[in-house]
Design an enzyme around this catalytic site. Structure first.
Site, PDB file in Angstrom:
ATOM      1  N   LYS A  76       6.265  -2.280  15.183  1.00 12.88           N
ATOM      2  CA  LYS A  76       5.620  -0.965  15.361  1.00 12.88           C
ATOM      3  C   LYS A  76       5.186  -0.798  16.813  1.00 12.88           C
ATOM      4  O   LYS A  76       5.422   0.239  17.435  1.00 12.88           O
ATOM      5  CB  LYS A  76       4.374  -0.857  14.472  1.00 12.88           C
ATOM      6  CG  LYS A  76       4.653  -0.590  13.015  1.00 12.88           C
ATOM      7  CD  LYS A  76       3.369  -0.709  12.197  1.00 12.88           C
ATOM      8  CE  LYS A  76       3.701  -0.675  10.704  1.00 12.88           C
ATOM      9  NZ  LYS A  76       2.600  -1.097   9.851  1.00 12.88           N
TER      10      LYS A  76
ATOM     11  N   GLN B  60      -3.311  -2.213   8.753  1.00  7.72           N
ATOM     12  CA  GLN B  60      -2.198  -2.875   8.083  1.00  7.72           C
ATOM     13  C   GLN B  60      -2.643  -3.493   6.761  1.00  7.72           C
ATOM     14  O   GLN B  60      -3.666  -4.185   6.698  1.00  7.72           O
ATOM     15  CB  GLN B  60      -1.637  -3.969   9.025  1.00  7.72           C
ATOM     16  CG  GLN B  60      -0.422  -4.706   8.509  1.00  7.72           C
ATOM     17  CD  GLN B  60       0.833  -3.855   8.482  1.00  7.72           C
ATOM     18  OE1 GLN B  60       0.956  -2.860   9.204  1.00  7.72           O
ATOM     19  NE2 GLN B  60       1.774  -4.226   7.648  1.00  7.72           N
TER      20      GLN B  60
ATOM     21  N   ASP C 235      -0.848   6.927   8.329  1.00  6.01           N
ATOM     22  CA  ASP C 235      -0.206   6.403   7.118  1.00  6.01           C
ATOM     23  C   ASP C 235      -0.150   7.469   6.015  1.00  6.01           C
ATOM     24  O   ASP C 235       0.605   7.325   5.057  1.00  6.01           O
ATOM     25  CB  ASP C 235      -1.029   5.226   6.561  1.00  6.01           C
ATOM     26  CG  ASP C 235      -0.440   3.860   6.887  1.00  6.01           C
ATOM     27  OD1 ASP C 235       0.797   3.766   6.991  1.00  6.01           O
ATOM     28  OD2 ASP C 235      -1.221   2.910   7.036  1.00  6.01           O
TER      29      ASP C 235
HETATM   30  N1  GUN Z   1       2.003  -2.911   4.955  1.00  7.38           N
HETATM   31  C1  GUN Z   1       3.333  -2.807   4.699  1.00  7.38           C
HETATM   32  N2  GUN Z   1       3.764  -1.564   4.957  1.00  7.38           N
HETATM   33  C2  GUN Z   1       2.691  -0.852   5.361  1.00  7.38           C
HETATM   34  C3  GUN Z   1       2.496   0.503   5.784  1.00  7.38           C
HETATM   35  O1  GUN Z   1       3.425   1.323   5.822  1.00  7.38           O
HETATM   36  N3  GUN Z   1       1.239   0.852   6.140  1.00  7.38           N
HETATM   37  C4  GUN Z   1       0.205  -0.029   6.098  1.00  7.38           C
HETATM   38  N4  GUN Z   1      -0.993   0.400   6.473  1.00  7.38           N
HETATM   39  N5  GUN Z   1       0.348  -1.288   5.721  1.00  7.38           N
HETATM   40  C5  GUN Z   1       1.580  -1.694   5.361  1.00  7.38           C
END
Ligand code: GUN
Length: 283
Positions: free
Chosen positions: A50, A94, A117
């Site tokens: 990311k 996350q 998100d």
């Molecule tokens: N953990 C795995 N995928 C994601 C996501 O898209 N967002 C978040 N916040 N945590 C994750």
């Protein structure tokens, strides 16, 4: 019939390039903060990917790493600090979080205007009621892939396999908003195979390796496989038995290289949308 492969890597690269070009015209760099608590190894890979994609596209991106022992109060205080920081447009905490932290409470503390998100109840409610808001990244990425594949949705029978808050439910809302006739099926559905066979558009998001067999797929259907499952032998497979499915589907996403790359690209798209929205600029 042999299915056309929908190349998520290519579609994601195109979207990231479009975002980078738009950011290059702005007098500021949209700010993204990813918060990681503890050191779950799978999360480490996601978070690095990311951060790299965000920086390459011109975002002001940083990862805030907290220890596994972080308390809920400490994490909530950090989220509040990011909510109040004018340089921060997008906040992503996350998941999964360590067990001493109530993840729902943390997600509900994020300012909905910075909730890239799209997990906050305010954004989920906006999506459910057809209002503008930040949309969860994975289902948003699926909608981009369907558009790229030229799949017409108005009036089409769409089946969503899975009912999670992160994928299944928002996916159904987006397909409904695009005028599809949407059915959500799940582990308690009677005769899953028969329900899937009715689908002109099938979205598989259950997290069960190769659960959807070739004969569950109608001839010519568009199949989007959201699952990413690691088998004991180390191979990554989706929720769809790909080698069987390509003999039936009209178009299908591979795993890896399908939905996965779209999730990060849509996180960046959401961060740009949040940055423009907070400044009162239309996207
Ligand atoms: N953990 C795995 N995928 C994601 C996501 O898209 N967002 C978040 N916040 N945590 C994750």
């Amino acid at each position: 019939m042999t299915a056309r492969i929908i190349d998520g890597k290519e579609v994601a690269a195109k979207l990231r390039a479009t975002l980078a070009a738009r950011i290059a015209t702005l007098p500021f760099a949209p700010g993204l903060r990813v918060v990681r608590v503890g050191d779950d190894p799978a999360s480490g890979v996601y978070v690095r990917n990311k951060d790299k994609a965000a920086k390459t596209a011109g975002f002001d991106s940083a990862t805030l790493q907290l220890p596994e022992s972080t308390s809920e109060a400490e994490l909530l205080a950090l989220v509040e600090q990011l909510n109040n920081d004018p340089a921060v447009d997008g906040i992503l905490v996350q998941l999964p979080l360590p067990k001493q932290i109530n993840a729902q409470r943390v997600l509900e503390t994020i300012d909905p205007a910075k909730d890239v998100d799209g997990f906050h109840a305010v954004n989920a409610g906006r999506l459910a009621t057809g209002q503008k808001g930040l949309v969860p990244c994975t289902p948003k990425g699926v909608m981009h892939l369907l558009a790229e594949a030229g799949t017409s949705l108005a009036g089409a029978r769409a089946v969503v396999l899975g009912r999670s808050n992160i994928v299944g439910k928002p996916m159904a809302a987006l397909l409904l908003a695009a005028d599809a006739t949407v059915t959500v099926v799940h582990s308690r559905t009677r005769d899953l195979a028969a329900e899937c066979r009715r689908a002109e558009v099938l979205i598989a998001a259950v997290g069960k390796p190769e659960m959807v067999k070739g004969d569950w797929i109608a001839e010519g259907a568009t199949v989007i496989d959201v699952g990413i499952n690691r088998l004991p032998d180390g191979r990554l497979v989706g929720d769809v038995a790909f080698n069987e499915a390509i003999g039936h589907a009209g178009a299908i996403t591979p795993v890896p290289g399908g939905v996965g790359p779209m999730t990060i690209a849509c996180l960046l798209e959401n961060t740009l949308e949040a940055a423009l929205g907070r400044r009162g600029v239309a996207g």
